[in-house]
Design a protein around this motif. Structure first.
Motif, mmCIF file in Angstrom:
data_model
loop_
_atom_site.group_PDB
_atom_site.id
_atom_site.type_symbol
_atom_site.label_atom_id
_atom_site.label_comp_id
_atom_site.label_asym_id
_atom_site.label_seq_id
_atom_site.Cartn_x
_atom_site.Cartn_y
_atom_site.Cartn_z
ATOM 1 N N ASP A 173 0.861 -1.183 0.000
ATOM 2 C CA ASP A 173 0.000 0.000 0.000
ATOM 3 C C ASP A 173 0.895 1.229 0.000
ATOM 4 O O ASP A 173 1.729 1.401 0.900
ATOM 5 N N VAL A 174 0.765 2.068 -1.019
ATOM 6 C CA VAL A 174 1.557 3.296 -1.135
ATOM 7 C C VAL A 174 0.591 4.470 -1.187
ATOM 8 O O VAL A 174 -0.332 4.492 -2.004
ATOM 9 N N ARG A 175 0.785 5.407 -0.322
ATOM 10 C CA ARG A 175 -0.103 6.568 -0.289
ATOM 11 C C ARG A 175 0.700 7.818 0.067
ATOM 12 O O ARG A 175 1.763 7.741 0.691
ATOM 13 N N ARG A 176 0.147 8.933 -0.350
ATOM 14 C CA ARG A 176 0.775 10.229 -0.074
ATOM 15 C C ARG A 176 0.229 10.763 1.243
ATOM 16 O O ARG A 176 -0.985 10.739 1.487
ATOM 17 N N LEU A 177 1.110 11.247 2.111
ATOM 18 C CA LEU A 177 0.695 11.780 3.401
ATOM 19 C C LEU A 177 0.252 13.222 3.233
ATOM 20 O O LEU A 177 1.079 14.141 3.122
ATOM 21 N N GLY A 178 -1.057 13.413 3.191
ATOM 22 C CA GLY A 178 -1.605 14.761 3.056
ATOM 23 C C GLY A 178 -1.181 15.407 1.759
ATOM 24 O O GLY A 178 -1.200 14.796 0.691
ATOM 25 N N ARG A 179 -0.787 16.679 1.831
ATOM 26 C CA ARG A 179 -0.313 17.432 0.673
ATOM 27 C C ARG A 179 1.201 17.617 0.739
ATOM 28 O O ARG A 179 1.745 18.632 0.286
ATOM 29 N N THR A 180 1.890 16.637 1.338
ATOM 30 C CA THR A 180 3.334 16.702 1.471
ATOM 31 C C THR A 180 3.999 15.917 0.347
ATOM 32 O O THR A 180 3.342 15.309 -0.502
ATOM 33 N N TYR A 181 5.340 15.913 0.390
ATOM 34 C CA TYR A 181 6.134 15.131 -0.555
ATOM 35 C C TYR A 181 6.622 13.838 0.091
ATOM 36 O O TYR A 181 7.619 13.269 -0.331
ATOM 37 N N VAL A 182 5.902 13.391 1.099
ATOM 38 C CA VAL A 182 6.265 12.168 1.810
ATOM 39 C C VAL A 182 5.341 11.045 1.359
ATOM 40 O O VAL A 182 4.119 11.187 1.374
ATOM 41 N N LEU A 183 5.938 9.931 0.947
ATOM 42 C CA LEU A 183 5.197 8.745 0.541
ATOM 43 C C LEU A 183 5.348 7.681 1.622
ATOM 44 O O LEU A 183 6.461 7.362 2.045
ATOM 45 N N ALA A 184 4.204 7.134 2.072
ATOM 46 C CA ALA A 184 4.200 6.065 3.068
ATOM 47 C C ALA A 184 4.079 4.736 2.341
ATOM 48 O O ALA A 184 3.059 4.458 1.704
ATOM 49 N N VAL A 185 5.116 3.928 2.430
ATOM 50 C CA VAL A 185 5.146 2.608 1.791
ATOM 51 C C VAL A 185 4.877 1.573 2.880
ATOM 52 O O VAL A 185 5.715 1.364 3.771
ATOM 53 N N SER A 186 3.693 0.941 2.835
ATOM 54 C CA SER A 186 3.286 -0.020 3.862
ATOM 55 C C SER A 186 3.164 -1.397 3.241
ATOM 56 O O SER A 186 2.690 -1.542 2.102
ATOM 57 N N TYR A 187 3.569 -2.399 4.015
ATOM 58 C CA TYR A 187 3.407 -3.776 3.579
ATOM 59 C C TYR A 187 2.807 -4.582 4.725
ATOM 60 O O TYR A 187 3.201 -4.431 5.889
ATOM 61 N N THR A 188 1.818 -5.419 4.372
ATOM 62 C CA THR A 188 1.084 -6.205 5.351
ATOM 63 C C THR A 188 1.377 -7.677 5.126
ATOM 64 O O THR A 188 1.280 -8.168 3.989
ATOM 65 N N SER A 189 1.713 -8.358 6.221
ATOM 66 C CA SER A 189 2.069 -9.775 6.134
ATOM 67 C C SER A 189 1.755 -10.447 7.461
ATOM 68 O O SER A 189 1.757 -9.792 8.520
ATOM 69 N N PRO A 190 1.486 -11.756 7.434
ATOM 70 C CA PRO A 190 1.283 -12.469 8.707
ATOM 71 C C PRO A 190 2.553 -12.498 9.561
ATOM 72 O O PRO A 190 2.470 -12.692 10.768
ATOM 73 N N ASP A 191 3.715 -12.330 8.967
ATOM 74 C CA ASP A 191 4.991 -12.317 9.680
ATOM 75 C C ASP A 191 5.431 -10.875 9.880
ATOM 76 O O ASP A 191 5.665 -10.140 8.908
#
Length: 765
Positions: A173-191
């Motif tokens: 899951d990649v999303r932009r934090l608000g109107r900033t130039y910061v990208l949050a790269v999230s990964y979901t896993s059972p481990d």
């Protein structure tokens, strides 16, 4: 004909009905409906909560790790002093970087870096309860696999990478934090450890991809620039050669200097200058000659010769002339004009004037010659200028072509220099690539699962259960077409509502002991329910029957006797029990009352209180026995009962009830009793009551609460206007007082019977 005392129901115009249907919400009705359906809503909500708890117990916990990447967007990446004010915000560019992070190329880099194709746990994919259950069901239902020999399939490297990329992208899951130039790269896993490792691997792969992409773009630009520079160099040299060749072909020779000019142009300029000087000399010579001519023609050239025309000779002669003139004037003043000396001086003066004239004449001829020479020179220069002007026109046309060639050569030269400069800059960038992104927060191993959220799942399960229960309850309310409240009687039937008869607890079975009924004419009730008003005269049950008596008395007035039929729409609604208790109540109040069992098809009254009877209504109608010999009595209340003994099925019961014999029986008992209560057959199955409606003064309609459809009763009453007009009211029978307390009286101003329930039971004797 009996006239109703209560007000008839008004006919509501369609417009008013429509406005009522679309009017404001009746919150009392909604709250009452919610109270009625509350147990079911609560039960389904609890089931939803239990289902949520079961899901939480069976669900596989998932962990989410997040890496934050800052995208630098500076106007000049090579300027060390760049500030925040220099940032150029571009949402489209940031969204593009989000898609780059989600791309298959980055996922392939992560797969290769972490060697995920050899991770059996990762390649198996995330397990869920529903997915595992569906997989087992598919395996069980696949009949072909039961008889097939298991084969071990070798997966190709390409298919393994595609599978790994699919699992990576499903958990990313990649999303932009608000109107900033910061990208949050999230990964979901059972481990949890694998979640943080993959999130950081995506950040590293993205940064490497940025550097590789920039290096590749720079390399391609350098290759293109190198090719373009070589091409521009060839074009520049060709353009310079074309200029030089054109000059040689056209014979164009330029002089030296800061601004080179052609020889023909220089010659033309010099002749123009000489032409101007020649014209000036001619004009000056002509002016002098004209001035001398004018002076000679004046007759006194000696005196008025201007200094500009005087030569040394003329100046000397003029000086002598003036000296003699002065001396002659002095002598003439002294000696007279006739004096010889004066005359000699005047002769000298004349001689000087003649010499001056001759000199002026010579000078005039000389000036005339100079003017002619200047004019000839001017003519020669004009001829030369004309020839050079014609040649210059042809040269100008040639120069236009020459300037075009020179501009083209200059353009290629400038392009060549620009591309050479850009090529050098590109080579420098290629040797030192600068990234436009950096990790500002690395992913750490999460300690708590991100899914499932226990509180959210339980709350959602409870909410879904409550909504499902409320929906089912609303459907039940919508589908409920039974009699529930007093408003249903008034709105649906247009009749008076008289009250409710509560459901009595388990009635006691009365077993007659030997010798208990010594008189064979005494009735013998089988249960305590047949004598409820006698045993409980102050109960709400008895109070409702008293209200029915009051309604009948108000409707019939002083009429004697009062013939009242107790009717119901369907069998088993408790009509017979109501008729027995109502008659016993009247008799207990001191009124002479008789109860007739007129249900020739199913004489339930006789079966419940007079099973021992040998004859009854049928014999009285047929005139076989007098009515008085057929009557039974109730010793506690003084009620008389005329039973019906049916030994074989009566074929035409409606004809029997409407026969003259039935009228005679009613007339005979009417002479001896104040109230004639008739337990009539149900209205729905047959037409007995409609056929004998003329015998009755009033009807008391018994409706089983919560079971009798409103539309059926309405249709029965609408089909017989006489039956409706004689019906004094409706009582609800078999009412559950606990349940009815949940119904608000939303259609009238009737009281809630539950408020008086405790009072009735407290004072019941």
């Amino acid at each position: 004909m009996l006239k109703r005392v209560d007000q008839p129901r008004e006919t509501v115009p369609p417009a008013e009905l429509e406005s009522a249907a679309t009017g404001p919400i009746d919150f009392d009705f909604v709250l009452a409906a919610a109270r009625r359906q509350a147990p079911m809503i609560a039960a389904i909500a609890i089931l939803g909560l239990v289902a949520g708890w079961v899901y939480l117990r069976a669900a596989v916990p998932l962990y989410t790790a997040t890496t934050n990447i800052l995208i630098d967007s500076l106007k000049d990446q090579h300027t060390v002093a760049a500030t925040i004010a220099d940032l150029t915000f571009d949402s489209a560019a940031i969204d593009s970087q989000v898609e780059v992070l989600k791309s298959e190329k980055v996922a392939l880099s992560v797969t290769s870096a972490m060697n995920l194709t050899k991770d059996a746990e990762f390649m198996a994919g995330p397990k869920t309860l529903m997915g595992d259950t569906l997989g087992r069901l598919r395996a069980m239902l696949d009949v072909g696999s039961w008889f097939a020999r298991p084969q071990k399939a070798e997966a190709s490297p390409g298919s393994l990478e595609e599978t790994a990329v699919g699992w990576l992208q499903s958990g990313l899951d990649v999303r932009r934090l608000g109107r900033t130039y910061v990208l949050a790269v999230s990964y979901t896993s059972p481990d949890s450890g694998k979640a943080s490792a993959i999130a950081n691997a995506f950040a590293d792969a993205y940064l490497n991809e940025q550097l590789d992409a920039k290096f590749e773009a720079t390399r391609r630009a350098a290759d293109w620039l190198e090719t373009r520079i070589a091409e521009l160099k060839r074009h520049s040299l060709a353009a310079d050669l074309a200029v030089q060749k054109f000059k040689a072909d056209k014979g164009i020779v330029a002089t030296g200097g800061d601004k080179p000019t052609l020889l023909s142009d220089q010659e033309l300029s010099q002749i123009n200058e000489q032409m101007v000087l020649a014209r000036a000399d001619t004009a000056r010579a002509d002016a002098k000659y004209a001035q001398l001519e004018e002076l000679l023609n004046s007759g006194k050239p000696g005196v008025s010769v201007p200094d500009s025309l005087a030569s040394p000779i003329i100046a000397e002669l003029r000086e002598k002339y003036l000296t003699d003139s002065k001396m002659a004037a002095q002598l003439e003043a002294k000696l007279g004009s006739t004096h010889l000396q004066v005359i000699n001086l005047k002769k000298e003066m004349e001689q000087f004037e003649r010499l001056i004239r001759d000199e002026l004449q010579r000078i005039a001829e000389s000036n005339h010659s100079e003017a002619e020479v200047a004019r000839a020179k001017e003519k020669s220069l004009a001829q030369s200028l004309s020839g050079l002007a014609g040649a210059s026109a042809l040269t100008n046309e040639t120069l236009v072509q020459l300037r075009e060639l020179e501009r083209e050569s200059e353009t290629y030269r400038n392009l060549y220099q620009t591309f050479m400069q850009r090529y050098q800059e590109t080579l420098q960038q290629q040797t030192f690539p600068v990234g436009e992104a950096r990790v500002i927060t690395a992913a750490t191993r999460p300690s708590t699962p991100s899914f499932p959220k226990r509180s959210s799942i339980l709350a959602l399960s409870l909410l879904i259960g409550a909504v499902a229960g409320a929906s089912l309850g609303a459907l039940r309310e919508y589908r409920d077409r039974m009699f529930r409240v007093a408003a249903h009687v008034r709105e649906e039937l247009g009749l008076e509502f008289l009250g409710v008869l509560e459901t009595v607890g388990s009635p006691t079975t009365l077993r007659s002991a030997k010798g208990e009924y010594p008189d064979p004419r005494q009735i013998r009730p089988t249960t305590s329910l047949q004598r409820y008003t006698i045993d409980h005269p102050l109960s709400s049950f008895s109070e409702t029957l008293r209200a029915a008596k009051v309604a009948i008395d108000l409707a019939l007035g002083d009429r004697k006797p009062k013939i009242v039929g107790v009717i119901s729409a369907l069998p088993n609604e408790g009509k017979t029990t109501v008729a027995k208790n109502f008659a016993s109540l009247l008799a207990h109040l001191g009124a002479r009352t008789i109860l007739i069992d007129a249900d020739l098809r199913n004489p339930g009254l006789t079966a419940s209180v007079a099973r021992h009877a040998q004859a009854g209504l049928l014999e009285a109608i047929q005139g076989e026995r007098p009515v008085g010999d057929l009557l039974l009595y109730e010793p506690d209340s003084g009620l008389f009962v005329l039973p019906t003994v049916v030994r074989e099925r009566v074929q035409h019961s409606s004809e029997v009830l409407s026969s003259p014999g039935m009228r005679k029986v009613v007339a005979r008992v009417g002479d001896a009793f104040d109230y004639v209560i008739v337990d009539a057959p149900p209205l729905g199955p047959g037409v007995d009551v409609r056929a004998a409606a003329a015998l009755f003064d009033a009807f008391l309609l018994v409706v089983e609460w919560g079971r009798t459809p409103r539309v059926m009763v309405k249709n029965i009453l609408d089909s017989d206007s006489a039956l409706r007009e004689k019906c004094v009211g409706v009582v609800y029978n078999k009412v559950n007082m606990k349940v009815i307390s949940r119904y608000g009286d939303y259609g009238s101003k009737e009281y809630y019977f539950r408020r008086y329930n405790k009072y009735y039971h407290k004072n019941a004797g």
